[in-house]
Enzyme design. Structure first.
Site, short mmCIF file in Angstrom:
data_model
loop_
_atom_site.label_atom_id
_atom_site.label_comp_id
_atom_site.label_asym_id
_atom_site.label_seq_id
_atom_site.Cartn_x
_atom_site.Cartn_y
_atom_site.Cartn_z
N LEU A 121 57.95 4.63 -2.00
CA LEU A 121 58.41 5.37 -3.19
C LEU A 121 58.44 6.89 -2.97
CD1 LEU A 121 56.61 3.35 -6.04
CD2 LEU A 121 58.90 3.01 -5.08
N TYR A 160 66.01 14.63 13.01
CA TYR A 160 66.34 13.33 12.38
C TYR A 160 67.06 12.44 13.39
CZ TYR A 160 69.28 9.84 10.28
OH TYR A 160 69.92 8.65 10.03
N ASP A 202 58.33 -0.43 0.02
CA ASP A 202 58.81 0.95 -0.02
C ASP A 202 57.62 1.82 -0.42
OD1 ASP A 202 62.00 2.14 -0.57
OD2 ASP A 202 60.28 3.43 -1.02
N LYS A 260 66.05 8.70 15.42
CA LYS A 260 66.85 7.46 15.53
C LYS A 260 66.97 7.07 17.00
CE LYS A 260 67.53 6.44 11.31
NZ LYS A 260 66.87 5.25 10.77
N SER A 262 71.95 4.89 13.84
CA SER A 262 73.01 5.77 13.34
C SER A 262 73.94 6.20 14.46
CB SER A 262 72.35 7.01 12.73
OG SER A 262 73.31 8.03 12.51
N TYR A 320 75.01 2.85 12.12
CA TYR A 320 75.92 3.08 10.99
C TYR A 320 76.76 4.32 11.24
CZ TYR A 320 71.89 0.83 8.65
OH TYR A 320 70.82 0.04 8.30
N GLY A 338 65.89 2.08 -1.03
CA GLY A 338 66.81 3.16 -0.64
C GLY A 338 68.25 2.74 -0.84
N TYR A 339 69.16 3.63 -0.44
CA TYR A 339 70.59 3.43 -0.69
C TYR A 339 71.09 2.14 -0.01
CZ TYR A 339 75.65 4.55 -0.25
OH TYR A 339 77.04 4.52 -0.27
C1 WQD Z 1 80.82 14.35 6.66
C2 WQD Z 1 81.85 15.44 6.89
C3 WQD Z 1 80.92 17.64 6.94
C4 WQD Z 1 79.80 17.98 2.75
C5 WQD Z 1 75.48 12.13 7.92
C6 WQD Z 1 74.26 12.07 8.76
C7 WQD Z 1 74.36 10.89 9.68
C8 WQD Z 1 74.58 9.65 8.86
C9 WQD Z 1 75.80 9.78 7.98
C10 WQD Z 1 72.48 8.55 8.50
C11 WQD Z 1 81.34 16.52 7.85
C12 WQD Z 1 81.91 17.49 5.79
C13 WQD Z 1 80.25 17.48 3.97
C14 WQD Z 1 80.51 19.03 2.11
C15 WQD Z 1 82.09 19.04 3.90
N1 WQD Z 1 73.45 9.37 8.08
N2 WQD Z 1 81.39 18.01 4.52
N3 WQD Z 1 81.63 19.52 2.71
O1 WQD Z 1 77.13 14.70 8.61
O2 WQD Z 1 78.91 12.96 9.18
O3 WQD Z 1 76.59 12.25 8.73
O4 WQD Z 1 75.61 10.96 7.17
O5 WQD Z 1 72.42 7.92 9.49
O6 WQD Z 1 73.16 10.80 10.42
O7 WQD Z 1 74.24 13.24 9.53
O8 WQD Z 1 77.99 13.09 6.87
O9 WQD Z 1 78.85 13.37 4.58
O10 WQD Z 1 77.23 15.11 5.53
O11 WQD Z 1 79.58 15.01 6.34
O12 WQD Z 1 83.13 19.51 4.44
O13 WQD Z 1 80.13 19.54 1.01
O14 WQD Z 1 82.09 16.11 5.65
O15 WQD Z 1 81.08 18.91 7.54
O16 WQD Z 1 82.43 16.95 8.63
P1 WQD Z 1 77.70 13.35 8.41
P2 WQD Z 1 78.36 14.16 5.74
#
Ligand code: WQD
Length: 338
Positions: free
Chosen positions: A34, A151, A32, A155, A126, A178, A11-12
């Protein structure tokens, strides 16, 4: 002493952690199923590393398959557990897919570790467990809030399962929370591969920059923040990866007994609009965007207090926001463009 089992290793964050484990002299055993990552990621890791990695395709929801790993590799000294489904939106549509996979895989792994006497596990958690915090600058004592998605609940429940198993004394756990991992390996050989339209902000920015997407929608411009858009704590995936090496060694050295949680972020908050402008400054490109309604489930503002990671792990992020965005952009440019 240096064999580390890495679940979800293609994964990433897993793939970047494999690179850092190898660089630090560890022997990763990569598993993994896959389901989310193609086997091609293994080839890409090996290309960066300049050597083969030990890989097994394993379904963690199959207990016997997990036991078989510990049978084959009896000298594993620690586990880093990344494997999980992670799409917030999908988890709302398919909650049982998330509860079954993310929780059963963790229970199987812990049962197998107990059976084979493996004591140390680092868990991929997270900041989502903080929900909408009272004070957006959260440390690990901030209350864990009711999850905003299945989700996020997996966590939160994953942490509780690990905490309860640690209380029996058979396992020592660090749950790493994270914030927003972004960026890619400087070689651009690995990064955050997308399957269809990106969910997260930075891959959406880079796909807009390269012309795959017409424009970026800014989800919400009326939040109570300095410019009305949401605040997040963006952290380079390589800094996150390095923290996992420190965490698993910390456990191997017996420095944490039982259960503990640690925030992994930059310690700084950036708004969505600031991220767009930072990307434009870092690349010289202009990102077409429009102000759109809020996205359900979004937290207005959250960013990390990383004092504990510095105290406990002696970890401090090294990469700047410009490094993160430049590496993300270089990775995007390396991908085949339709
Ligand atoms: C960030 C900000 C969006 C896309 C997610 C998971 C979290 C963790 C990290 C795993 C928000 C805004 C986004 C777009 C936008 N992952 N946005 N336009 O939601 O903070 O967290 O990733 O653990 O669990 O939920 O990340 O990158 O989706 O959004 O304005 O096209 O960018 O509204 O404010 P998020 P994100």
């Amino acid at each position: 002493m240096n064999q580390i089992l890495v679940t979800g290793g293609l994964g990433y964050i897993g793939s970047h952690t494999i690179i850092e484990l190898l660089a630090a002299g560890y022997e990763p055993i990569v598993i993994d199923n896959l389901s989310e990552s193609p086997i091609e990621v293994k080839d890409r890791i090996e290309k960066i590393a300049g050597r083969e990695i030990t890989f097994r395709q394993v379904e963690l929801c199959n207990r016997a398959a997990v036991d078989a790993v510990f049978e084959e590799f009896p000298t594993i000294s620690g586990v880093i557990h990344f494997a999980a489904f992670l799409l917030v939106n999908e988890s709302v549509d398919k909650p049982l897919k998330y509860y079954h996979n993310n929780l059963l895989s963790t229970v199987n792994l812990l049962q197998s570790m107990e059976a084979y006497g493996i004591r140390n596990i680092v868990f991929s958690s997270s900041c989502t467990v903080y929900g909408t915090p009272e004070n957006p600058h959260v440390d690990e004592n901030a209350p864990v809030q009711p999850a905003e998605s299945p989700y996020g609940n997996t966590k939160k429940m994953g942490e509780e399962i690990l905490r309860d198993q640690a209380a029996t004394g058979v396992v020592d756990v660090l749950s790493l929370r994270y914030f927003n991992p972004i960026g890619a390996h400087p070689s651009s050989i690995i990064g955050e591969f997308q399957d269809g339209e990106p969910h997260h902000l930075v891959p959406y920015i880079t796909e807009t920059a390269i012309g795959k997407r017409k424009e970026l929608k800014v989800f919400g411009s009326d939040y109570d923040t300095r410019d009305g858009s949401c605040i997040r704590d963006y952290i380079h995936v390589i800094d996150i990866a390095k923290a996992h090496i420190l965490a698993v060694q910390h456990l191997i050295d017996g420095k944490t007994k039982g259960y503990d949680t640690i925030n992994l972020g930059s310690g700084n908050g950036s708004t969505v609009l600031e991220m767009i402008h930072a990307f434009e400054r870092a690349t010289g490109l202009t990102i077409p965007y429009s102000l759109a309604p809020r996205r359900a489930g979004d937290v207005p503002a959250v960013y990390a207090n990383i004092g504990k990671a510095q105290r406990v792990l002696n970890w401090t992020p090294e990469k700047s926001l410009e490094d993160m965005l430049r590496d993300a952009w270089n990775f995007e440019q390396s991908l085949p463009q339709e």
